[in-house]
Write a protein that holds these residues in place. Structure first.
Motif, PDB file in Angstrom:
ATOM      1  N   ALA A   1       6.653   6.198  -3.747  1.00  0.00           N
ATOM      2  CA  ALA A   1       5.455   6.602  -3.009  1.00  0.00           C
ATOM      3  C   ALA A   1       4.849   7.862  -3.606  1.00  0.00           C
TER       4      ALA A   1
ATOM      5  N   THR B   1       0.855  -1.186   0.000  1.00  0.00           N
ATOM      6  CA  THR B   1       0.000   0.000   0.000  1.00  0.00           C
ATOM      7  C   THR B   1       0.890   1.236   0.000  1.00  0.00           C
ATOM      8  N   LEU B   2       0.262   2.398  -0.155  1.00  0.00           N
ATOM      9  CA  LEU B   2       1.015   3.648  -0.150  1.00  0.00           C
ATOM     10  C   LEU B   2       1.741   3.840   1.187  1.00  0.00           C
ATOM     11  N   GLN B   3       1.072   3.531   2.270  1.00  0.00           N
ATOM     12  CA  GLN B   3       1.688   3.653   3.600  1.00  0.00           C
ATOM     13  C   GLN B   3       2.890   2.715   3.736  1.00  0.00           C
TER      14      GLN B   3
ATOM     15  N   ARG C   1       5.907   4.115   1.922  1.00  0.00           N
ATOM     16  CA  ARG C   1       6.570   5.162   2.705  1.00  0.00           C
ATOM     17  C   ARG C   1       7.401   4.551   3.831  1.00  0.00           C
TER      18      ARG C   1
ATOM     19  N   TYR D   1      -2.997   7.458  -7.745  1.00  0.00           N
ATOM     20  CA  TYR D   1      -4.165   6.932  -7.035  1.00  0.00           C
ATOM     21  C   TYR D   1      -5.492   7.565  -7.467  1.00  0.00           C
TER      22      TYR D   1
ATOM     23  N   VAL E   1       3.110   6.869  -6.961  1.00  0.00           N
ATOM     24  CA  VAL E   1       1.902   6.081  -6.695  1.00  0.00           C
ATOM     25  C   VAL E   1       0.807   6.977  -6.125  1.00  0.00           C
ATOM     26  N   GLN E   2       1.183   7.897  -5.248  1.00  0.00           N
ATOM     27  CA  GLN E   2       0.197   8.820  -4.682  1.00  0.00           C
ATOM     28  C   GLN E   2      -0.424   9.683  -5.783  1.00  0.00           C
TER      29      GLN E   2
END
Length: 159
Positions: free
Chosen positions: A124, A111-113, A116, A131, A127-128
């Motif tokens: 990151a 996942t994005l988290q 990071r 999204y 990808v952010q």
């Protein structure tokens, strides 16, 4: 013993002596193995272990391959073979596969988290940016701008 009977010593099988010697030799061999043979290196596993980057020539070849993939996504979008959402999904997959091949970090399921936390700021960030077009209610966004961001991640990250 006065007047008692004497019994001769018991005769034991020679196999008991062979078994005893074999057990002593087995224990001695085990200790020799543990002391004299080198031990395997302890390698940390998990998120804290980040593999070394690929050699320079291999890294360049990998980058060129994924830049060509990004160009292919732009062409497919321009020709109408894929829509905005599909283009953004493919760009995100390309950047994640690049990270897997270049660094050995399996980012496809992250996942994005997690990206990071894995100290992958370039990935990151890309990808952010992808999204909203990937998962938003309406697929919108600039495929050209997203492709440029993906190119920056492929060409600048870890070089």
């Amino acid at each position: 013993m006065p007047g008692g009977e004497y019994y001769p010593l018991a005769d034991f099988s020679p196999w008991w002596a062979v078994i005893a010697v074999a057990l002593v030799l087995l224990v001695a061999a085990w200790y020799a193995f543990v002391i004299w043979f080198p031990r395997w290196k302890h390698r940390p596993r998990g998120a804290a272990a980040i593999p070394e980057p690929a050699p320079w020539q291999r890294q360049q070849r990998i980058s060129e391959h994924y830049l060509a993939e990004i160009d292919r996504v732009e062409r497919d979008y321009a020709d109408g073979r894929i829509d905005v959402r599909a283009a953004h999904v493919r760009l995100a997959e390309i950047v994640r596969r690049y990270t897997l091949e270049a660094r050995g970090i399996p980012t496809l399921p992250m996942t994005l988290q997690e990206l990071r936390q894995a100290r992958l700021p370039e990935l990151a960030e890309v990808v952010q940016g992808l999204y909203p077009s990937e998962f938003g209610a309406e697929a919108s966004g600039s495929v050209r701008g997203s492709a440029q961001a993906a190119r920056r991640a492929v060409t600048s990250a870890w070089n």
